[in-house]
Design a protein around this motif. Structure first.
Motif, mmCIF file in Angstrom:
data_model
loop_
_atom_site.group_PDB
_atom_site.id
_atom_site.type_symbol
_atom_site.label_atom_id
_atom_site.label_comp_id
_atom_site.label_asym_id
_atom_site.label_seq_id
_atom_site.Cartn_x
_atom_site.Cartn_y
_atom_site.Cartn_z
ATOM 1 N N MET A 96 0.851 -1.190 0.000
ATOM 2 C CA MET A 96 0.000 0.000 0.000
ATOM 3 C C MET A 96 0.883 1.235 0.000
ATOM 4 O O MET A 96 2.067 1.159 0.351
ATOM 5 N N SER A 97 0.326 2.350 -0.406
ATOM 6 C CA SER A 97 1.113 3.578 -0.417
ATOM 7 C C SER A 97 1.417 3.999 1.011
ATOM 8 O O SER A 97 0.620 3.769 1.925
ATOM 9 N N ARG A 98 2.566 4.619 1.203
ATOM 10 C CA ARG A 98 2.934 5.079 2.535
ATOM 11 C C ARG A 98 2.007 6.196 2.999
ATOM 12 O O ARG A 98 1.746 6.349 4.185
ATOM 13 N N GLU A 99 1.480 6.990 2.057
ATOM 14 C CA GLU A 99 0.534 8.042 2.426
ATOM 15 C C GLU A 99 -0.745 7.427 3.006
ATOM 16 O O GLU A 99 -1.282 7.896 4.010
ATOM 17 N N LEU A 100 -1.235 6.351 2.369
ATOM 18 C CA LEU A 100 -2.439 5.697 2.852
ATOM 19 C C LEU A 100 -2.225 5.149 4.253
ATOM 20 O O LEU A 100 -3.075 5.317 5.137
ATOM 21 N N PHE A 101 -1.089 4.517 4.478
ATOM 22 C CA PHE A 101 -0.807 3.945 5.789
ATOM 23 C C PHE A 101 -0.683 5.035 6.850
ATOM 24 O O PHE A 101 -1.230 4.919 7.943
ATOM 25 N N ALA A 102 0.037 6.118 6.523
ATOM 26 C CA ALA A 102 0.278 7.176 7.500
ATOM 27 C C ALA A 102 -0.980 7.971 7.814
ATOM 28 O O ALA A 102 -1.205 8.384 8.949
#
Length: 361
Positions: free
Chosen positions: A164-170
């Motif tokens: 998953m994108s790091r933006e989505l996770f963060a």
């Protein structure tokens, strides 16, 4: 009475350092702990009172720490480190996944689950029972001893990988954790059930279909009939019928649900208020990993009637997680990769606890 000792600031720092070093050795903290200074305090960012976090907060904090390589926080929240690396997930996360597994699974909730403390475990199983004899007076007794076999449970590895994108996770840590755990729970449950039914036993559980049963019969006519079902019911020894369930593919269920006895009554009874449907008083379990393309005409299936408590699941109860932001193509795509691992096995402990009907169509 001793006079108070006056220390210079340098002497005080030295004394304090010595006290801390002694305490570190007493607590058995490793080098990582010492490097990061794991001592609860308001000033220490790693000194949060983890006991006061909610379940979702603990899960989110743990996965965020794993992704961000925050070893101290991940270690504090995890249950330890499994043999193949990573971190064992917190109890909150494990309970959530297991709960979802049980809701989706067919075989696991009815099987006997044995926690494994090591990678391999032998479970004794009775092969032949004892016999008894009527004996006359002054006649030597006839000896009879049970024989024993072993069911060997190994730890096969089931894994899942998600990117998953790091933006989505963060930006949505708590909701994405629940989403990912739910999806993996669904897939793990489906794959477990598939192998508990049809697994080869090599590198995976051994499925019920791979065993040879003494209580086997073939469908008598061109189409399944009420008599076939009744014959299978009584094919199973009486001691196993009390806890037995019917295991059928949905295609076969549609046919069996229409069967009637000689008085015109349906064999099938629909369950009320969430209770399972029954055939001849015993619950029905739908299991769609049973093939429906068997036989010369590729239109045959199988029906099983048995006590699933004799199916043994060896469960290491270790759901571990690892992550990377550099490997598997994640670096150039600015992604996070999460890998979930479960170790388990499944074997049927006693084949006489099942009866099988073949050539069903």
């Amino acid at each position: 009475m001793n006079e108070p000792k006056m220390l210079t600031m340098e002497e005080f720092k030295s004394e304090l350092a010595n006290l801390i070093e002694v305490k570190i050795r007493e607590l058995g903290l490793d080098k990582v702990d010492r490097k990061h200074g794991v001592f609860p305090s308001k000033e220490d960012p790693n000194g949060d009172d983890l006991a006061n976090l909610t379940k979702d907060e603990r899960i989110a904090k743990f996965l965020t720490a794993v992704v961000m390589d925050d070893k101290v926080t991940a270690k504090a929240l995890s249950e330890g480190t499994p043999a193949d690396g990573g971190y064992l997930v917190p109890n909150e996360f494990r309970a959530s996944v297991i709960e979802k597994l049980l809701k989706k699974a067919v075989i696991r909730p009815r099987a006997t689950v044995i926690p494994l403390k090591r990678d391999k475990m032998d479970v004794p199983a009775e092969a032949n029972a004892v016999s008894v004899y009527w004996t006359n007076e002054n006649v030597a007794l006839t000896e009879s001893n049970p024989t024993w076999g072993n069911v060997t449970l190994n730890t096969n590895k089931l894994t899942g990988l998600s990117k998953m994108s790091r933006e989505l996770f963060a930006d949505s840590a708590i909701s994405i954790v629940d989403f990912v755990s739910r999806k993996f729970a669904d897939k793990f449950a489906a794959e477990e059930d598939a192998k508990f039914v049809a697994g080869s036993g090599t590198g995976q559980p051994k499925g019920i279909r791979t065993y040879t049963f003494a209580q086997t019969l073939a469908q008598a006519g061109a189409n399944i009939a009420a008599d076939d079902i009744k014959k299978l019911f009584y094919k199973l020894p009486v001691q196993y019928r009390t806890n037995a369930v019917w295991i059928l593919h949905n295609d076969v269920i549609q046919k069996v649900a229409l069967l009637k006895d000689t008085t015109g009554r349906y064999l099938w009874s629909t369950g009320l208020e969430g209770a399972p449907a029954t055939i001849l008083g015993r619950p029905v379990v739908e299991q769609n990993d049973i093939p429906v393309n068997l036989g010369a005409g590729t239109n045959e299936s199988e029906v099983y009637f048995g006590d699933l408590s004799y199916y043994l699941i060896g469960d290491r109860e270790e759901i571990s997680v690892e992550s990377t932001t550099e490997g598997a193509g994640t670096f150039e795509n600015h992604q996070v990769a999460l890998k979930f691992i479960e170790r388990l096995d499944g074997q049927l402990g006693l084949t006489e606890s099942f009866a099988q009907m073949t050539a069903v169509k």
